[in-house]
Write an enzyme that holds these catalytic residues in place. Structure first.
Site, PDB file in Angstrom:
ATOM      1  N   HIS A  15       0.841  -1.216   0.000  1.00 29.64           N
ATOM      2  CA  HIS A  15       0.000   0.000   0.000  1.00 29.64           C
ATOM      3  C   HIS A  15       0.865   1.250   0.000  1.00 29.64           C
ATOM      4  O   HIS A  15       1.923   1.282   0.626  1.00 29.64           O
ATOM      5  CB  HIS A  15      -0.963   0.005   1.193  1.00 29.64           C
ATOM      6  CG  HIS A  15      -0.303   0.042   2.535  1.00 29.64           C
ATOM      7  ND1 HIS A  15       0.095   1.213   3.149  1.00 29.64           N
ATOM      8  CD2 HIS A  15       0.035  -0.950   3.413  1.00 29.64           C
ATOM      9  CE1 HIS A  15       0.628   0.946   4.331  1.00 29.64           C
ATOM     10  NE2 HIS A  15       0.612  -0.372   4.506  1.00 29.64           N
ATOM     11  N   ASP A  38      -0.417   4.427   0.811  1.00 28.70           N
ATOM     12  CA  ASP A  38      -0.822   5.439   1.792  1.00 28.70           C
ATOM     13  C   ASP A  38      -0.030   5.254   3.083  1.00 28.70           C
ATOM     14  O   ASP A  38       0.464   4.163   3.380  1.00 28.70           O
ATOM     15  CB  ASP A  38      -2.318   5.384   2.069  1.00 28.70           C
ATOM     16  CG  ASP A  38      -2.772   4.053   2.676  1.00 28.70           C
ATOM     17  OD1 ASP A  38      -2.281   2.997   2.228  1.00 28.70           O
ATOM     18  OD2 ASP A  38      -3.618   4.069   3.593  1.00 28.70           O
ATOM     19  N   ASP A  79       6.928   1.400   6.476  1.00 27.55           N
ATOM     20  CA  ASP A  79       5.529   0.991   6.285  1.00 27.55           C
ATOM     21  C   ASP A  79       4.871   1.827   5.188  1.00 27.55           C
ATOM     22  O   ASP A  79       4.198   2.799   5.479  1.00 27.55           O
ATOM     23  CB  ASP A  79       4.779   1.145   7.608  1.00 27.55           C
ATOM     24  CG  ASP A  79       3.384   0.583   7.578  1.00 27.55           C
ATOM     25  OD1 ASP A  79       3.056  -0.188   6.662  1.00 27.55           O
ATOM     26  OD2 ASP A  79       2.594   0.935   8.479  1.00 27.55           O
ATOM     27  N   GLU A 100      -5.091   1.550   2.562  1.00 29.25           N
ATOM     28  CA  GLU A 100      -4.959   0.384   3.444  1.00 29.25           C
ATOM     29  C   GLU A 100      -5.063   0.770   4.911  1.00 29.25           C
ATOM     30  O   GLU A 100      -5.647   0.040   5.721  1.00 29.25           O
ATOM     31  CB  GLU A 100      -3.614  -0.315   3.178  1.00 29.25           C
ATOM     32  CG  GLU A 100      -3.455  -1.660   3.879  1.00 29.25           C
ATOM     33  CD  GLU A 100      -2.851  -1.567   5.275  1.00 29.25           C
ATOM     34  OE1 GLU A 100      -2.816  -2.597   5.974  1.00 29.25           O
ATOM     35  OE2 GLU A 100      -2.414  -0.473   5.673  1.00 29.25           O
ATOM     36  N   GLU A 101      -4.485   1.923   5.270  1.00 25.39           N
ATOM     37  CA  GLU A 101      -4.371   2.291   6.683  1.00 25.39           C
ATOM     38  C   GLU A 101      -5.721   2.583   7.344  1.00 25.39           C
ATOM     39  O   GLU A 101      -5.814   2.653   8.565  1.00 25.39           O
ATOM     40  CB  GLU A 101      -3.449   3.513   6.833  1.00 25.39           C
ATOM     41  CG  GLU A 101      -1.993   3.256   6.462  1.00 25.39           C
ATOM     42  CD  GLU A 101      -1.249   2.397   7.466  1.00 25.39           C
ATOM     43  OE1 GLU A 101      -1.878   1.922   8.431  1.00 25.39           O
ATOM     44  OE2 GLU A 101      -0.035   2.192   7.295  1.00 25.39           O
ATOM     45  N   GLU A 139       4.782  -6.051   3.674  1.00 25.09           N
ATOM     46  CA  GLU A 139       4.720  -5.247   4.906  1.00 25.09           C
ATOM     47  C   GLU A 139       6.054  -5.358   5.650  1.00 25.09           C
ATOM     48  O   GLU A 139       6.848  -6.273   5.406  1.00 25.09           O
ATOM     49  CB  GLU A 139       3.578  -5.753   5.797  1.00 25.09           C
ATOM     50  CG  GLU A 139       2.181  -5.453   5.273  1.00 25.09           C
ATOM     51  CD  GLU A 139       1.703  -4.051   5.607  1.00 25.09           C
ATOM     52  OE1 GLU A 139       2.477  -3.266   6.193  1.00 25.09           O
ATOM     53  OE2 GLU A 139       0.543  -3.727   5.253  1.00 25.09           O
TER      54      GLU A 139
END
Length: 380
Positions: A75, A77, A107, A140-141, A170
Site C-alpha cells: 500500500h 498510503d 511501512d 490500506e491504513e 509489509e
C-alpha cells in the site's frame, strides 16, 4: 544495478510523495509507478475508488492456470505524522548512518520499491514464464478500502487472473511471517425512551442496557479451539457513548467492539454467538470484516521462502504470525487463495513512529530476495 532501478533511490522518491491518509491522494504516486512498470513491459491499470484515491495493478507474463503468476502487494498510503516533532524531514527521504528516514520508509514504501525493482529486473524472464502480478493499493491504513474496492471489481480481478503464490511486502525486517489475525469490528446499539433527568422513571435508559451488555462481553469466550500458532481470538470494547446532556435519560447508546480472530474462525459464527449472548435488546452492525490469513511452514512454496530467507539472514527464521491485518485479507480469495507470506524490508517496530526509518541494506537485500523468488517461480 542500473541507477534508475536502484531500490533505495526509488524508496526515497516514493517517500517524497505525501500520501498521508487522510486524505491519501495516492493518484500521483500510482501514476509514477505505472510509468515505471510500463517502460519494462508491464500491462497496467489504474483504479480510483474516490477522487484522487487511486490503486494500481500490473502484470507481465502468461498468468496461465497451469502455472499462475507470483503476486506482490503493498500500500502507498501512510499514517499521519503525529504531534511530536521529527528530527528528519518526513518527506525528504534522507539517509543518515545507514538508515533511510521518512514517513512510509518502513511501512511500506521500501517494500513496494523492492518488489517493483525486482519485478522490472526480472521482467524478461517473467514474460517468458509464469509471470508476475502486482497489486499496489490506496487506503490500506483506514481499513483496506482500496483492496476491497479492487476485490469487488470483476474486470480487474479477471485482468489479474489467479496467483500461485502471494507476497505481502509489509515491514518484517526480511523475516517471513506465516500469517496474521483477522479484524471483525462491530457497533453494538441499544435504544430506550428519553425523559427529564429528574424523572427517570418516565424513561427507559438505553445506557443501562448497553452497560449490562458490556458486562456480558467481559465474560464472553470463543467456543472454537485455539489456533496452533495464533492462539485464541480476542474481544475488546473500544468506545462507548450515550446521551446528549446530563439532565436527560439517554434514548440511544452504542459501543464498538474490536474482535481479532485467528485463522479458521468464522465471523458469521461469532456474530451468531454474540447475538445469542447479548439478546434482542442489542443491535449489532458490522464496521470491518477482515478474515485472518495463514499458510503453514511446511507448504512447499513457503518452505522455499524460508530457504531463501535462511540464506539471506544466515539463520532459519522463527515460525511466527502477527496480530495486525493486511490487504491480503481482502485480496487473497479473489486471486485463488494462494500460499501467502508477509515479507518486506521495513522495520516492524518503526511502523507509525516519529522519525520512521528503514535500513538501507534491508531494502537492497529484499530486492535480491524478491528477484530470487520471481526467478524460482518462473521455472517449470
Amino acid at each position: 544495478m542500473n541507477a534508475k532501478l536502484n531500490p533505495v533511490a526509488l524508496t526515497q522518491e516514493l517517500i517524497r510523495f505525501n500520501t498521508v491518509n487522510p486524505p491519501g491522494n495516492e493518484d500521483q504516486i500510482c501514476e509514477y509507478l505505472k510509468t515505471l512498470l510500463e517502460s519494462a513491459g508491464y500491462e497496467c491499470r489504474l483504479i480510483e475508488f474516490a477522487p484522487r484515491r487511486t490503486s494500481l495493478v500490473a502484470k507481465i507474463g502468461s498468468c496461465s492456470t497451469d502455472k499462475p503468476s507470483i503476486c506482490f502487494t503493498g500500500h502507498v498510503d501512510v499514517v499521519p505524522l503525529g504531534a511530536r516533532p521529527w528530527k528528519f524531514e518526513p518527506f525528504a527521504g534522507l539517509i543518515n548512518d545507514g538508515k533511510l528516514y521518512g514517513r512510509g520508509s518502513s511501512d511500506m514504501k521500501s517494500g513496494i520499491s523492492a518488489f517493483v525493482v525486482a519485478g522490472i529486473e526480472m521482467a524478461h524472464q517473467a514474460k517468458q514464464g509464469a509471470g508476475v502480478t502486482m497489486i499496489i493499493t490506496a487506503g490500506e491504513e483506514t481499513g483496506c478500502e482500496g483492496a476491497f474496492h479492487l476485490a469487488a471489481n470483476k474486470e480487474i480481478v479477471d485482468f489479474l487472473g489467479p496467483a500461485g503464490c502471494f507476497v505481502v511486502a509489509e515491514p518484517t525486517a526480511n523475516e517471513p511471517l506465516l500469517g496474521h489475525k483477522g479484524a471483525y469490528w462491530l457497533r453494538a446499539k441499544t435504544e430506550g425512551v428519553t425523559a427529564h433527568g429528574s424523572m427517570p422513571e418516565r424513561g427507559d435508559n438505553a445506557f443501562y442496557k448497553l452497560a449490562k451488555a458490556a458486562l456480558k462481553l467481559e465474560q464472553f469466550s470463543f467456543d472454537t479451539p485455539p489456533h496452533e500458532m495464533m492462539g485464541q481470538g480476542t474481544l475488546n470494547i473500544g468506545t462507548a457513548k450515550a446521551g446528549l446532556n446530563i439532565n436527560s435519560v439517554p434514548d440511544a447508546a452504542e459501543m464498538t467492539l474490536d474482535i481479532r480472530t485467528v485463522a479458521g474462525q468464522s465471523h458469521s459464527h461469532i456474530y451468531g454467538c454474540l447475538c445469542k449472548a447479548l439478546g434482542p435488546t442489542v443491535q449489532l452492525d458490522t464496521i470491518i470484516d477482515i478474515e485472518g490469513v495463514f499458510t503453514p511452514a511446511n507448504d512447499p512454496w513457503m518452505a522455499k521462502v524460508f530457504e531463501h530467507c535462511t540464506k539471506l539472514n544466515g539463520i532459519r527464521p522463527i515460525e511466527k504470525t502477527v496480530s495486525y491485518f493486511t490487504d491480503a485479507s481482502a485480496l487473497k480469495s479473489v486471486i485463488g487463495n494462494p500460499p501467502t507470506v508477509i515479507l518486506g524490508p521495513g522495520q516492524p517496530e518503526m511502523a507509525h513512529q516519529t522519525d520512521e526509518f528503514c535500513y538501507v541494506d534491508k531494502i537492497e537485500d529484499a530486492t535480491k530476495l524478491f528477484a530470487n523468488l520471481i526467478s524460482d517461480w518462473q521455472k517449470p
